[in-house]
Scaffold this motif. Sequence first.
Motif, PDB file in Angstrom:
ATOM      1  N   GLY A 436     -18.730  43.100  43.381  1.00 43.08           N
ATOM      2  CA  GLY A 436     -19.650  44.049  42.754  1.00 43.08           C
ATOM      3  C   GLY A 436     -19.216  44.367  41.337  1.00 43.08           C
ATOM      4  N   GLY A 437     -20.199  44.452  40.428  1.00 38.39           N
ATOM      5  CA  GLY A 437     -19.920  44.689  39.015  1.00 38.39           C
ATOM      6  C   GLY A 437     -20.033  46.150  38.630  1.00 38.39           C
ATOM      7  N   GLY A 438     -19.515  46.481  37.472  1.00 41.99           N
ATOM      8  CA  GLY A 438     -19.489  47.845  36.966  1.00 41.99           C
ATOM      9  C   GLY A 438     -20.795  48.284  36.350  1.00 41.99           C
ATOM     10  N   THR A 439     -20.689  49.243  35.412  1.00 44.99           N
ATOM     11  CA  THR A 439     -21.880  49.909  34.876  1.00 44.99           C
ATOM     12  C   THR A 439     -22.807  48.955  34.148  1.00 44.99           C
ATOM     13  N   ALA A 440     -22.283  48.036  33.384  1.00 43.21           N
ATOM     14  CA  ALA A 440     -23.113  47.105  32.621  1.00 43.21           C
ATOM     15  C   ALA A 440     -23.647  45.953  33.460  1.00 43.21           C
ATOM     16  N   ASP A 441     -23.215  45.845  34.693  1.00 48.23           N
ATOM     17  CA  ASP A 441     -23.634  44.731  35.552  1.00 48.23           C
ATOM     18  C   ASP A 441     -24.492  45.210  36.725  1.00 48.23           C
ATOM     19  N   LYS A 442     -23.920  46.096  37.568  1.00 45.68           N
ATOM     20  CA  LYS A 442     -24.636  46.733  38.684  1.00 45.68           C
ATOM     21  C   LYS A 442     -25.143  45.733  39.720  1.00 45.68           C
ATOM     22  N   ARG A 443     -24.496  44.604  39.875  1.00 43.19           N
ATOM     23  CA  ARG A 443     -25.002  43.582  40.777  1.00 43.19           C
ATOM     24  C   ARG A 443     -24.016  43.326  41.908  1.00 43.19           C
ATOM     25  N   LEU A 444     -24.590  43.069  43.084  1.00 42.17           N
ATOM     26  CA  LEU A 444     -23.832  42.658  44.260  1.00 42.17           C
ATOM     27  C   LEU A 444     -24.043  41.167  44.464  1.00 42.17           C
ATOM     28  N   LYS A 445     -22.948  40.420  44.460  1.00 40.62           N
ATOM     29  CA  LYS A 445     -23.017  38.969  44.597  1.00 40.62           C
ATOM     30  C   LYS A 445     -22.181  38.538  45.796  1.00 40.62           C
ATOM     31  N   ILE A 446     -22.715  37.594  46.558  1.00 37.28           N
ATOM     32  CA  ILE A 446     -22.018  37.041  47.714  1.00 37.28           C
ATOM     33  C   ILE A 446     -21.826  35.553  47.473  1.00 37.28           C
ATOM     34  N   TRP A 447     -20.566  35.108  47.630  1.00 39.52           N
ATOM     35  CA  TRP A 447     -20.191  33.734  47.300  1.00 39.52           C
ATOM     36  C   TRP A 447     -19.657  33.017  48.531  1.00 39.52           C
ATOM     37  N   ASN A 448     -19.860  31.714  48.539  1.00 34.65           N
ATOM     38  CA  ASN A 448     -19.200  30.834  49.490  1.00 34.65           C
ATOM     39  C   ASN A 448     -18.089  30.128  48.724  1.00 34.65           C
ATOM     40  N   VAL A 449     -16.852  30.548  48.978  1.00 33.89           N
ATOM     41  CA  VAL A 449     -15.716  30.027  48.221  1.00 33.89           C
ATOM     42  C   VAL A 449     -15.480  28.565  48.544  1.00 33.89           C
ATOM     43  N   ARG A 450     -15.753  28.152  49.757  1.00 35.05           N
ATOM     44  CA  ARG A 450     -15.487  26.762  50.149  1.00 35.05           C
ATOM     45  C   ARG A 450     -16.360  25.780  49.392  1.00 35.05           C
ATOM     46  N   THR A 451     -17.629  26.140  49.213  1.00 35.00           N
ATOM     47  CA  THR A 451     -18.562  25.238  48.522  1.00 35.00           C
ATOM     48  C   THR A 451     -18.785  25.620  47.069  1.00 35.00           C
ATOM     49  N   SER A 452     -18.176  26.721  46.620  1.00 38.03           N
ATOM     50  CA  SER A 452     -18.318  27.196  45.232  1.00 38.03           C
ATOM     51  C   SER A 452     -19.769  27.469  44.884  1.00 38.03           C
ATOM     52  N   THR A 453     -20.494  28.076  45.807  1.00 37.50           N
ATOM     53  CA  THR A 453     -21.900  28.387  45.591  1.00 37.50           C
ATOM     54  C   THR A 453     -22.137  29.884  45.766  1.00 37.50           C
ATOM     55  N   LYS A 454     -23.164  30.361  45.109  1.00 42.52           N
ATOM     56  CA  LYS A 454     -23.554  31.765  45.218  1.00 42.52           C
ATOM     57  C   LYS A 454     -24.659  31.885  46.262  1.00 42.52           C
ATOM     58  N   LEU A 455     -24.435  32.738  47.264  1.00 39.45           N
ATOM     59  CA  LEU A 455     -25.401  32.895  48.345  1.00 39.45           C
ATOM     60  C   LEU A 455     -26.461  33.929  48.028  1.00 39.45           C
ATOM     61  N   HIS A 456     -26.051  35.062  47.455  1.00 43.92           N
ATOM     62  CA  HIS A 456     -26.995  36.142  47.167  1.00 43.92           C
ATOM     63  C   HIS A 456     -26.595  36.824  45.865  1.00 43.92           C
ATOM     64  N   ASP A 457     -27.608  37.363  45.195  1.00 42.33           N
ATOM     65  CA  ASP A 457     -27.407  38.108  43.950  1.00 42.33           C
ATOM     66  C   ASP A 457     -28.434  39.234  43.930  1.00 42.33           C
ATOM     67  N   VAL A 458     -27.964  40.479  44.086  1.00 42.54           N
ATOM     68  CA  VAL A 458     -28.856  41.627  44.246  1.00 42.54           C
ATOM     69  C   VAL A 458     -28.528  42.665  43.189  1.00 42.54           C
ATOM     70  N   ASP A 459     -29.560  43.260  42.627  1.00 43.10           N
ATOM     71  CA  ASP A 459     -29.403  44.355  41.678  1.00 43.10           C
ATOM     72  C   ASP A 459     -29.320  45.662  42.457  1.00 43.10           C
ATOM     73  N   THR A 460     -28.181  46.357  42.374  1.00 44.49           N
ATOM     74  CA  THR A 460     -27.987  47.617  43.099  1.00 44.49           C
ATOM     75  C   THR A 460     -28.461  48.828  42.315  1.00 44.49           C
ATOM     76  N   ALA A 461     -28.819  48.662  41.050  1.00 47.84           N
ATOM     77  CA  ALA A 461     -29.327  49.745  40.195  1.00 47.84           C
ATOM     78  C   ALA A 461     -28.284  50.828  39.955  1.00 47.84           C
ATOM     79  N   SER A 462     -27.014  50.533  40.170  1.00 49.33           N
ATOM     80  CA  SER A 462     -25.962  51.522  39.954  1.00 49.33           C
ATOM     81  C   SER A 462     -24.615  50.816  39.893  1.00 49.33           C
ATOM     82  N   GLN A 463     -23.654  51.477  39.268  1.00 50.71           N
ATOM     83  CA  GLN A 463     -22.296  50.946  39.165  1.00 50.71           C
ATOM     84  C   GLN A 463     -21.669  50.784  40.548  1.00 50.71           C
ATOM     85  N   VAL A 464     -21.137  49.611  40.837  1.00 44.98           N
ATOM     86  CA  VAL A 464     -20.485  49.346  42.123  1.00 44.98           C
ATOM     87  C   VAL A 464     -18.999  49.651  41.966  1.00 44.98           C
TER      88      VAL A 464
END
Length: 556
Positions: A436-464
């Motif tokens: 999760g990113g801070g104030t300038a990002d506000k996004r929740l990202k879920i990654w698959n480390v084994r395949t180096s791919t991003k599964l989800h990218d969601v805007d949380t509308a707030s600092q994580v």
Amino acid sequence: MSEEMRNPFISNTPSSSPAKSRVQSGNRITKRDTSSSSSLTSVNSSPLRRPRSSNGGYTDRFLPNRTNMDLKSVISIGSSQLPRLVPSDSDNHLEVRREQEAHETFDAVLKNELFGEKLCEASNENEDSIERIKYTATFPYREPSTPPRSQEASGRDALLSPSPSSPATPRRLTFENHSKPSSSSMRGASLLTYCEKKASRPSAASLLQSQYSSSASPVRPDSKKLLLSPSKKVRQISKIPFRVLDAPSLADDFYYDLVDWSSADMLAVALGKSIFLTNNNTNEVAQLAKTDDDYTSLSWVGAGSHLAVGQANGLVKIFDVEKKRCIRTIPGHIDRVACLSWNNHILTSGSRDRRILHRDVRTPEPCFEEIRTHKQEVCGLKWNVDENQLASGGNDNVVFVYDGTSRKPILTLAEHTAAVKAMAWSPHRRGVLATGGGTADKRLKIWNVRTSTKLHDVDTASQVCNMIWSRNTNEIITSHGYSKYNLTLWDGVNAEPIAILKGHSFRVLHMTLSADGTTIVSGAGDETLRYWKLFDKPRPQAHAASALLSTFNQLR
């Protein structure tokens, strides 16, 4: 949309009156014999047949049914999808889901009752058509392989001799004390039925019971099966904390991590220059330590017997909880220690001096490995003990993944646009990491480390600010700062919000999970600790006895 499209039951008969359809010859009206007239009357009275006259006359008696419908109406209504409900921040997402499922169920039953015979694809799918319609929310329609000769002829042929590609129609329902339809070619339940007058009127409860229990139910068998099936138990989440504790001098600093819950059910909280322990079973509060420097981070060892504490002067101390004293002070950093994480006997620390130090607490050396990959302060560290992988997040907006204690990262994630402090490994799926990113990002990202791919990218509308992945359910709880100051529960599979919890009036910077995995404790700059009951206890799983082990026990 035309009137015909809005009402698929409108007849296609012309507006001319029956008088104009009579055959006239000059001033004389041609007379027909009584026998032929009676036979024609019986044919015209049928709701499914129309007379074939050479001059194109039509009868004014036409009753609608499920199969004789306009093709465009079937495609238009059958392929329509329900609008997706978008909840506001104050709404409970579970309630919105429940309402969406109710709309989908009603829509599926209605379309199945009207177009069930045309919307199914194969005869073996007739029993499961309503379930398929409900969960896909799409109603595919396949046109016949041979083009229809005319709308009237195709409807009549479909009634008299159904094609092999159409599903088998349920047997014609018989109604007690009801007049049967005049045509033997009716398929399914009749829409218009007449009941004889009875001496006593039955009660509403008996009518409802007989409607669903009797074989003469007016709904289709698959619709009846759906309506009578037990509804899924809806999960209830309380939006109000069941316990609130005062936490004076709880630091309001994004880079601090001052609350942690041990496996022995002991909660540690750093308030200013003191550390307090709270026993969740007895609710006793005891002071563990006091120092002249501020405490900046806390982390329990896996067994719950020792507590590692990071300070603002760069020192790391290890406390024995039973003896309530410091047993070791480890130097190494030259600035505040913002994060700590354990991997069995290895204690990893991150500091504002941009370094990550690996320490083996069994040896007297301060550290055995030093990592310099971040260009700014290291503010997040999470060990994946099962796979021996470490994730680090920094104020340089970058996340690194290391294999064990190696110096070089195996994966670099640089999509965030703010500091990354909140991180969590999935306990349900191997190699899945949430950040999760801070104030300038506000996004929740879920990654698959084994395949180096991003599964989800969601805007949380707030600092994580912080993040925990539940062990009991596949869900993620995030705490937020500017400018929502709430906690959000997410579905770990599709990254959709489930519930929003409000109560704090400042940034929710600190968060931890209880030993049994059911309770979340959140701490904020409003100097309060709030207890939220969000998850249920895991059900005990019966492990199947190994055949080899049972044989070995028998030999013993």
